[in-house]
Scaffold this motif. Structure first.
Motif, PDB file in Angstrom:
ATOM      1  N   VAL A  89       0.843  -1.199   0.000  1.00 23.84           N
ATOM      2  CA  VAL A  89       0.000   0.000   0.000  1.00 23.84           C
ATOM      3  C   VAL A  89       0.874   1.244   0.000  1.00 23.84           C
ATOM      4  O   VAL A  89       0.646   2.203  -0.739  1.00 23.84           O
ATOM      5  CB  VAL A  89      -0.945   0.003   1.224  1.00 23.84           C
ATOM      6  CG1 VAL A  89      -1.621   1.361   1.379  1.00 23.84           C
ATOM      7  CG2 VAL A  89      -1.986  -1.088   1.091  1.00 23.84           C
ATOM      8  N   ALA A  94      -1.340  -0.765  -5.853  1.00 25.37           N
ATOM      9  CA  ALA A  94      -2.748  -0.969  -5.508  1.00 25.37           C
ATOM     10  C   ALA A  94      -3.318  -2.262  -6.072  1.00 25.37           C
ATOM     11  O   ALA A  94      -4.015  -3.004  -5.384  1.00 25.37           O
ATOM     12  CB  ALA A  94      -3.578   0.216  -5.985  1.00 25.37           C
ATOM     13  N   VAL A  97      -2.129  -5.283  -4.164  1.00 24.34           N
ATOM     14  CA  VAL A  97      -2.720  -5.284  -2.832  1.00 24.34           C
ATOM     15  C   VAL A  97      -4.142  -5.819  -2.889  1.00 24.34           C
ATOM     16  O   VAL A  97      -4.545  -6.674  -2.090  1.00 24.34           O
ATOM     17  CB  VAL A  97      -2.719  -3.863  -2.231  1.00 24.34           C
ATOM     18  CG1 VAL A  97      -3.558  -3.812  -0.962  1.00 24.34           C
ATOM     19  CG2 VAL A  97      -1.298  -3.430  -1.926  1.00 24.34           C
ATOM     20  N   GLN A 124      -7.832   1.229   1.069  1.00 23.71           N
ATOM     21  CA  GLN A 124      -7.732   1.625  -0.333  1.00 23.71           C
ATOM     22  C   GLN A 124      -8.918   2.494  -0.736  1.00 23.71           C
ATOM     23  O   GLN A 124      -8.768   3.520  -1.396  1.00 23.71           O
ATOM     24  CB  GLN A 124      -7.681   0.372  -1.225  1.00 23.71           C
ATOM     25  CG  GLN A 124      -6.366  -0.372  -1.179  1.00 23.71           C
ATOM     26  CD  GLN A 124      -5.261   0.400  -1.873  1.00 23.71           C
ATOM     27  OE1 GLN A 124      -5.338   0.692  -3.055  1.00 23.71           O
ATOM     28  NE2 GLN A 124      -4.229   0.749  -1.127  1.00 23.71           N
TER      29      GLN A 124
END
Length: 233
Positions: A89, A94, A97, A124
């Motif tokens: 992160v 992204a 993740v 997120q």
């Protein structure tokens, strides 16, 4: 090893350079039963994550990967897996993740691991909510932005408050979730509800590591009326 006990006692305030040196000496023993090399590695990972240097975040990804693959202790391997997600992160990876966190969530198993993975996913979306609010400061009067922002913040509140409401004995997960919910409330202009979330952390979970962050956020909360209430009036 000389100085090892002192470093571990210092915890997150330990010298990164000394921890790195200790980790280098202990790493060969990572897979040996009863070795505490993984404990040292996890501590170093947390220290790297708290750094403002992107290079440290990239190093944390590599470190957690080593721990996840080689530590003899299954609980530490699980911690390393989540640590790697948090480090990813920080590095901005992204897509990776999201894929990894969803995989953990689908596997189920340890409730603590599942809650932590879900928290990574929620963080997120919290980043996305921040961006939307910055891009649309008058989003409440915007027919295009308002539905997306309202839908996102309601969804985030449900996800952040889930550990507190349904898994209250998982103290760190509940405290992390309350912190997230407090941030959501602040973003949408509801400081009263934000303060309630932070107060719950200080009342119910006074000994968790998140307490210091809760106190920091509490200092940002003003006594101004909630924007949403003003709009309704």
């Amino acid at each position: 090893l000389p100085g090892e006990s002192e470093l571990l006692r210092d915890g997150l305030s330990a010298s990164p350079a000394q921890l790195t040196s200790l980790w280098a000496r202990e790493r060969p023993h990572l897979g040996r039963p009863v070795s505490n090399a993984g404990e040292i590695g996890l501590l170093l990972g947390e220290v790297l994550l708290r750094s403002d240097d992107p290079g440290d975040h990239a190093n944390a990804v590599k470190l957690y990967g080593i721990l996840e693959a080689g530590d003899w202790d299954s609980k530490r391997r699980a911690q390393a897996r989540l640590g790697r997600l948090q480090a990813l992160v920080k590095t901005g990876a992204a897509a990776e993740v999201m894929e990894e966190a969803r995989k953990i969530a689908q596997e189920g198993g340890d409730p603590g691991l599942l809650l932590a993975a879900e928290h990574v996913l929620a963080q997120q979306d919290l980043t996305r909510l921040r961006e939307l609010v910055v891009e649309n400061p008058r989003w409440r009067e915007d027919d295009y932005a308002s539905p997306e922002i309202e839908g996102l913040y309601h969804d985030l509140l449900d996800r952040f408050l889930k550990p507190f409401l349904f898994h209250g004995t998982k103290q760190r997960a509940a405290a992390r979730g309350l912190l997230g919910a407090g941030e959501v409330y602040l973003l949408i202009g509801r400081p009263t509800q934000a303060r309630q979330c932070i107060d719950d952390i200080l009342i119910f979970y006074p000994n968790v590591e998140e307490r210091s962050e809760a106190e920091r956020i509490l200092g940002k909360i003003t006594t101004e009326p909630d924007e949403e209430n003003d709009r309704k009036e």
